[in-house]
Design a protein around this motif. Structure first.
Motif, PDB file in Angstrom:
ATOM      1  N   CYS A 523      47.606  43.284  29.540  1.00 23.34           N
ATOM      2  CA  CYS A 523      47.323  43.550  28.128  1.00 23.34           C
ATOM      3  C   CYS A 523      46.286  44.660  27.976  1.00 23.34           C
ATOM      4  O   CYS A 523      45.166  44.542  28.464  1.00 23.34           O
ATOM      5  N   SER A 524      46.652  45.729  27.293  1.00 20.42           N
ATOM      6  CA  SER A 524      45.731  46.850  27.071  1.00 20.42           C
ATOM      7  C   SER A 524      44.706  46.544  25.992  1.00 20.42           C
ATOM      8  O   SER A 524      43.731  47.296  25.845  1.00 20.42           O
ATOM      9  N   CYS A 525      44.930  45.488  25.224  1.00 15.75           N
ATOM     10  CA  CYS A 525      43.971  45.131  24.178  1.00 15.75           C
ATOM     11  C   CYS A 525      42.689  44.559  24.767  1.00 15.75           C
ATOM     12  O   CYS A 525      41.634  44.592  24.122  1.00 15.75           O
ATOM     13  N   GLU A 526      42.764  43.980  25.965  1.00 17.52           N
ATOM     14  CA  GLU A 526      41.624  43.306  26.572  1.00 17.52           C
ATOM     15  C   GLU A 526      40.685  44.319  27.219  1.00 17.52           C
ATOM     16  O   GLU A 526      41.088  45.037  28.127  1.00 17.52           O
ATOM     17  N   PRO A 527      39.428  44.402  26.765  1.00 13.07           N
ATOM     18  CA  PRO A 527      38.486  45.282  27.448  1.00 13.07           C
ATOM     19  C   PRO A 527      38.104  44.701  28.798  1.00 13.07           C
ATOM     20  O   PRO A 527      38.024  43.494  28.959  1.00 13.07           O
ATOM     21  N   PHE A 528      37.910  45.555  29.784  1.00  7.21           N
ATOM     22  CA  PHE A 528      37.495  45.035  31.085  1.00  7.21           C
ATOM     23  C   PHE A 528      35.979  44.899  31.116  1.00  7.21           C
ATOM     24  O   PHE A 528      35.250  45.686  30.549  1.00  7.21           O
ATOM     25  N   VAL A 529      35.529  43.851  31.766  1.00  4.31           N
ATOM     26  CA  VAL A 529      34.108  43.533  31.848  1.00  4.31           C
ATOM     27  C   VAL A 529      33.774  43.252  33.306  1.00  4.31           C
ATOM     28  O   VAL A 529      34.516  42.575  34.005  1.00  4.31           O
ATOM     29  N   THR A 530      32.674  43.778  33.789  1.00  8.51           N
ATOM     30  CA  THR A 530      32.233  43.472  35.138  1.00  8.51           C
ATOM     31  C   THR A 530      30.881  42.791  35.088  1.00  8.51           C
ATOM     32  O   THR A 530      30.045  43.116  34.245  1.00  8.51           O
ATOM     33  N   GLU A 531      30.694  41.817  35.959  1.00 11.12           N
ATOM     34  CA  GLU A 531      29.429  41.088  36.010  1.00 11.12           C
ATOM     35  C   GLU A 531      28.756  41.361  37.344  1.00 11.12           C
ATOM     36  O   GLU A 531      29.321  41.113  38.397  1.00 11.12           O
ATOM     37  N   CYS A 532      27.545  41.885  37.271  1.00  8.33           N
ATOM     38  CA  CYS A 532      26.815  42.207  38.495  1.00  8.33           C
ATOM     39  C   CYS A 532      26.552  40.963  39.338  1.00  8.33           C
ATOM     40  O   CYS A 532      26.673  40.991  40.556  1.00  8.33           O
ATOM     41  N   TYR A 533      26.245  39.871  38.697  1.00  7.97           N
ATOM     42  CA  TYR A 533      25.877  38.648  39.424  1.00  7.97           C
ATOM     43  C   TYR A 533      27.031  38.173  40.295  1.00  7.97           C
ATOM     44  O   TYR A 533      26.853  37.766  41.430  1.00  7.97           O
ATOM     45  N   ASN A 534      28.261  38.221  39.756  1.00  8.93           N
ATOM     46  CA  ASN A 534      29.402  37.668  40.466  1.00  8.93           C
ATOM     47  C   ASN A 534      30.056  38.642  41.438  1.00  8.93           C
ATOM     48  O   ASN A 534      30.815  38.230  42.309  1.00  8.93           O
ATOM     49  N   THR A 535      29.787  39.929  41.289  1.00  4.76           N
ATOM     50  CA  THR A 535      30.523  40.933  42.044  1.00  4.76           C
ATOM     51  C   THR A 535      30.466  40.703  43.539  1.00  4.76           C
ATOM     52  O   THR A 535      31.492  40.626  44.220  1.00  4.76           O
ATOM     53  N   ASN A 536      29.265  40.573  44.099  1.00  8.61           N
ATOM     54  CA  ASN A 536      29.120  40.460  45.543  1.00  8.61           C
ATOM     55  C   ASN A 536      29.704  39.157  46.079  1.00  8.61           C
ATOM     56  O   ASN A 536      30.429  39.141  47.076  1.00  8.61           O
ATOM     57  N   PHE A 537      29.373  38.052  45.408  1.00  9.75           N
ATOM     58  CA  PHE A 537      29.873  36.761  45.853  1.00  9.75           C
ATOM     59  C   PHE A 537      31.396  36.689  45.741  1.00  9.75           C
ATOM     60  O   PHE A 537      32.072  36.155  46.619  1.00  9.75           O
ATOM     61  N   LEU A 538      31.941  37.225  44.641  1.00 10.99           N
ATOM     62  CA  LEU A 538      33.378  37.171  44.423  1.00 10.99           C
ATOM     63  C   LEU A 538      34.123  37.947  45.510  1.00 10.99           C
ATOM     64  O   LEU A 538      35.092  37.454  46.098  1.00 10.99           O
ATOM     65  N   MET A 539      33.680  39.180  45.788  1.00  6.55           N
ATOM     66  CA  MET A 539      34.356  39.987  46.802  1.00  6.55           C
ATOM     67  C   MET A 539      34.232  39.353  48.183  1.00  6.55           C
ATOM     68  O   MET A 539      35.180  39.368  48.972  1.00  6.55           O
ATOM     69  N   ASN A 540      33.058  38.800  48.470  1.00  3.54           N
ATOM     70  CA  ASN A 540      32.868  38.130  49.753  1.00  3.54           C
ATOM     71  C   ASN A 540      33.829  36.950  49.898  1.00  3.54           C
ATOM     72  O   ASN A 540      34.478  36.756  50.934  1.00  3.54           O
ATOM     73  N   SER A 541      33.957  36.158  48.822  1.00  2.00           N
ATOM     74  CA  SER A 541      34.851  34.999  48.851  1.00  2.00           C
ATOM     75  C   SER A 541      36.306  35.431  48.946  1.00  2.00           C
ATOM     76  O   SER A 541      37.112  34.815  49.670  1.00  2.00           O
ATOM     77  N   LEU A 542      36.684  36.489  48.224  1.00  2.00           N
ATOM     78  CA  LEU A 542      38.062  36.955  48.229  1.00  2.00           C
ATOM     79  C   LEU A 542      38.480  37.454  49.611  1.00  2.00           C
ATOM     80  O   LEU A 542      39.533  37.082  50.132  1.00  2.00           O
ATOM     81  N   LEU A 543      37.638  38.292  50.222  1.00  2.00           N
ATOM     82  CA  LEU A 543      37.977  38.828  51.537  1.00  2.00           C
ATOM     83  C   LEU A 543      38.030  37.720  52.595  1.00  2.00           C
ATOM     84  O   LEU A 543      38.887  37.737  53.482  1.00  2.00           O
ATOM     85  N   SER A 544      37.112  36.787  52.494  1.00  2.00           N
ATOM     86  CA  SER A 544      37.139  35.649  53.428  1.00  2.00           C
ATOM     87  C   SER A 544      38.419  34.845  53.267  1.00  2.00           C
ATOM     88  O   SER A 544      39.026  34.391  54.248  1.00  2.00           O
ATOM     89  N   HIS A 545      38.848  34.654  52.030  1.00  2.75           N
ATOM     90  CA  HIS A 545      40.073  33.909  51.753  1.00  2.75           C
ATOM     91  C   HIS A 545      41.295  34.651  52.305  1.00  2.75           C
ATOM     92  O   HIS A 545      42.174  34.040  52.942  1.00  2.75           O
TER      93      HIS A 545
END
Length: 674
Positions: A523-545
């Motif tokens: 959906c192009s209506c949805e603005p994208f949002v990034t959260e600094c707090y979650n970025t590192n933990f999320l990527m670490n968890s994703l790559l580990s998975h």
């Protein structure tokens, strides 16, 4: 002195306040640095307005142009000419020689009285191909589908070469030929070309006087409305300056690539909801055939699956006129001919795309007044965003030909794509989010309809800035076919989108993506949002998975590399489900690129993948994992070179492990700041 000490004790200690301020500053700075430096992201979230097209204005209250702008959906109109794009120059490509292109030795002719094709040898140009008075012999190879009752996409078969004489009448059972001409004295091959034939088989002559209206869909694969303005300026200017064309700026894809979007357009069904053989789907072609209308489907680049996937095929040709067997044959015979080498975009003396568009033009002219439904799809210029410029001049001239040949009088014509470019440089721009989600769409209505039904053109104009999906186009085609046969339209609900409708009727404002059958992911209506707090933990968890899944399958050896992060292009967070994310990144090894949708539990630091929305974006995906889970096939970054000794093998695996460990060591620093 005692009073002074007491006063001092009662005052707040400035040291703790300064410490808190400094710590906050460090956290803020570190988050920004992590996103822009450590992850090397080239998406700039802070400067969104610079993407917008500020050269166009609506009025004084809206200084910036929006594709869609209402209380529910806001999609900006993106500025197409970013500096990093303008510096790229597109190479010029010429097919065959100028002599072959402009003065062919053999031409296809049509007798409009008998409706029979014949092959004509242009003897006036023979001397340009030969020295002296040597004679020529021309022959043709008949192209037909190999095997009756097999898959419609089975291999084509080519007959031996039959010599023909001047003005040879083509039999009605011959749908395509490859023509060779040789010098009679040296037997040297001097001319090669290929021709298709659209024989009118039992046309419905009773409808000739009623002038039934049909529908033609002309597609350019992976073409966003933004890249159309950028890379096909002559085409775009022509469409903008001829009022018969209506642009639908709010046209949004509803799935990842061409196949599911076209299936939604042609069947009204979502592939996510329905699985099975293609012949079980209710194609619009079936409706057209029930109305005694001819149908056609053509696409170039047969290795690109437009309406077939690796596990799904048509059991029989889906339309009355089907170009695929012809394209399969000429790809093998014309491209592999050593006497006439050609660039990858060419087949013989013309672009591969020209066969598709010429097929559309000939189909439209052959059945003018009989109605009909045809899909004609160009894949040739889909891989790199600068490629469409090569085809700009040819496509611009083709659009002018549609008008001069009267096609626009007899057909509703849709110029469209189903998605923008899915991989490559455009996706890494700040506008990449919109590039892949906003394909282009123009619609032309016959002038007779505009006079008789002015509300149709008025609806298109009103819907110019409304949110539209392929499900809506499905309803629009049904609407058009009914009007074209003077039948009262039946607006049955689309099976997988109850609120979707024909765009020949006004669409309500404040329409959401769910109303249009568009998932949040696209959906192009949805603005994208990034959260600094979650970025590192999320990527670490994703790559580990991801690495864990590969490890459990026994693939982290000399088959697949360990996955570690090189570049993070962006993390998009749903505004409706705070735990739902969409991530785009590349890996350190082989620069493999991924697009992954997932649910992230920030308390447990665990990841759950949305399996239907995991895609491999890089063109170097080798697919070295066979007979495994489809997800593992996408995740595997293939080891290109097998190591010889056990010691070297262990060293390669350990090196990959160290890359992951180094990444983990760096990303876990963020725990100190919490």
């Amino acid at each position: 002195m005692r009073n002074i000490r007491a006063t001092t004790r009662n005052k707040s200690n400035p040291t703790s306040s300064v410490t808190v301020i400094i710590l906050l500053f460090v956290i803020i700075y570190y988050c920004g640095f992590r996103i822009h430096s450590l992850f090397k992201t080239n998406m700039d979230y802070s400067d969104g307005l610079s993407m917008l097209d500020q050269n166009e204005t609506d009025d004084l209250k809206k200084p910036l142009k929006f594709v869609v702008r209402d209380a529910v959906c806001k999609i900006p109109r993106i500025y197409a000419f970013a500096p990093e794009i303008d510096e790229i120059h597109t190479p010029l490509v010429s097919c065959a020689t100028e002599l072959q292109r402009t003065k062919p030795l053999v031409s296809k002719m049509l007798d409009h009285v008998t409706d029979h094709y014949y092959l004509h040898i242009n003897k006036q140009w023979k001397s340009l191909y030969l020295q002296g008075r040597a004679g020529i012999d021309c022959c043709f190879r008949d192209i037909h589908r190999e095997g009756d009752g097999e898959s419609a996409d089975a291999k084509s078969k080519v007959s031996p070469c039959y010599i023909f004489r001047q003005d040879f009448v083509v039999p009605l059972d011959v749908n395509g030929v490859i023509v060779n001409c040789r010098s009679r004295d040296s037997n040297k091959l001097i001319f090669v070309d290929a021709f298709f034939f659209i024989h009118k088989r039992n046309p419905n002559t009773k409808y000739e006087k009623s002038k039934r209206i049909g529908v033609l869909m002309l597609g350019l694969d992976s073409m966003s409305q933004i890249n159309l303005r950028r890379r096909m300026p002559r085409t775009h200017n022509y469409l903008e300056n001829h009022n018969e064309w209506h642009e639908m700026l709010g046209y949004n894809k509803l799935d990842y690539d061409t196949f599911p979007n076209l299936m939604a357009l042609l069947t009204g069904r979502s592939l996510r909801q329905h699985q099975g053989a293609l012949h079980t789907y209710p194609f619009l072609w079936d409706q057209a055939k029930a109305m005694f209308m001819p149908t056609a489907f053509a696409a170039d680049r047969t290795n690109v699956h437009v309406l077939t996937a690796e596990t799904t095929e048509f059991t029989n040709p889906p339309t009355n006129y089907y170009l695929r067997p012809f394209m399969l044959a000429i790809e093998n015979w014309l491209r592999m001919n050593d006497s006439f080498p050609a660039p990858k975009y060419c087949l013989g003396p013309r672009f591969a795309a020209n066969y598709v568009l010429d097929y559309a033009l000939e189909f439209a002219q052959s059945f003018a007044g009989h109605g009909g439904l045809g899909l004609f799809w160009v894949n040739s210029f889909r891989d790199y965003y600068m490629e469409p410029t090569m085809f700009d001049d040819a496509f611009f001239k083709y659009l002018a030909l549609l008008k001069s040949k009267g096609v626009l009088k007899n057909y509703v014509v849709m110029l469209l794509s189903t998605n923008g470019m899915l991989r490559g440089r455009l996706n890494k721009l700040r506008s990449g989010f919109y590039e892949e989600r906003l394909p282009f769409l123009y619609i032309s209505l016959p002038n007779a309809w505009k006079r008789k039904h002015p509300e149709l053109a008025n609806a298109l104009q009103a819907n110019r800035n409304r949110l539209i999906s392929p499900f809506d186009l499905h309803q629009t085609i049904k609407h058009s076919l009914a009007l074209g046969t003077s039948v009262q339209p039946q607006f049955d609900d689309v099976a997988d989108c109850a609120k979707c409708q024909s765009i020949l009727k006004p669409i309500a404002t404040n329409r959401s993506c769910s109303d249009a059958g568009i998932d949040w992911m696209w959906c192009s209506c949805e603005p994208f949002v990034t959260e600094c707090y979650n970025t590192n933990f999320l990527m670490n968890s994703l790559l580990s998975h991801m690495n864990g899944l590969l490890s459990m399958a026994g693939l982290l050896n000399d088959t697949c590399h360990y996955i570690s992060l090189r570049t993070l292009y962006g993390i998009y967070n749903s505004q409706r489900d705070n735990n739902y994310y969409y991530v785009k990144f590349s890996t350190s090894v082989a620069n493999a690129e991924f697009e992954v949708a997932l649910w992230y539990n920030s308390d447990k630091l665990t990841v759950s993948l949305d399996r239907n929305k995991v895609n491999r974006l890089d063109s170097n995906a080798v697919g070295c994992v066979r007979q495994k889970d489809e997800l593992l096939m996408k995740f595997c970054v293939c080891v290109q070179k097998k190591v010889s000794s056990g010691t070297e093998k262990e060293a390669a695996v350990e090196g990959s492990k160290r890359e992951v460990e180094q990444f983990n060591d760096v990303t876990n620093i963020s725990a100190i700041l919490t």
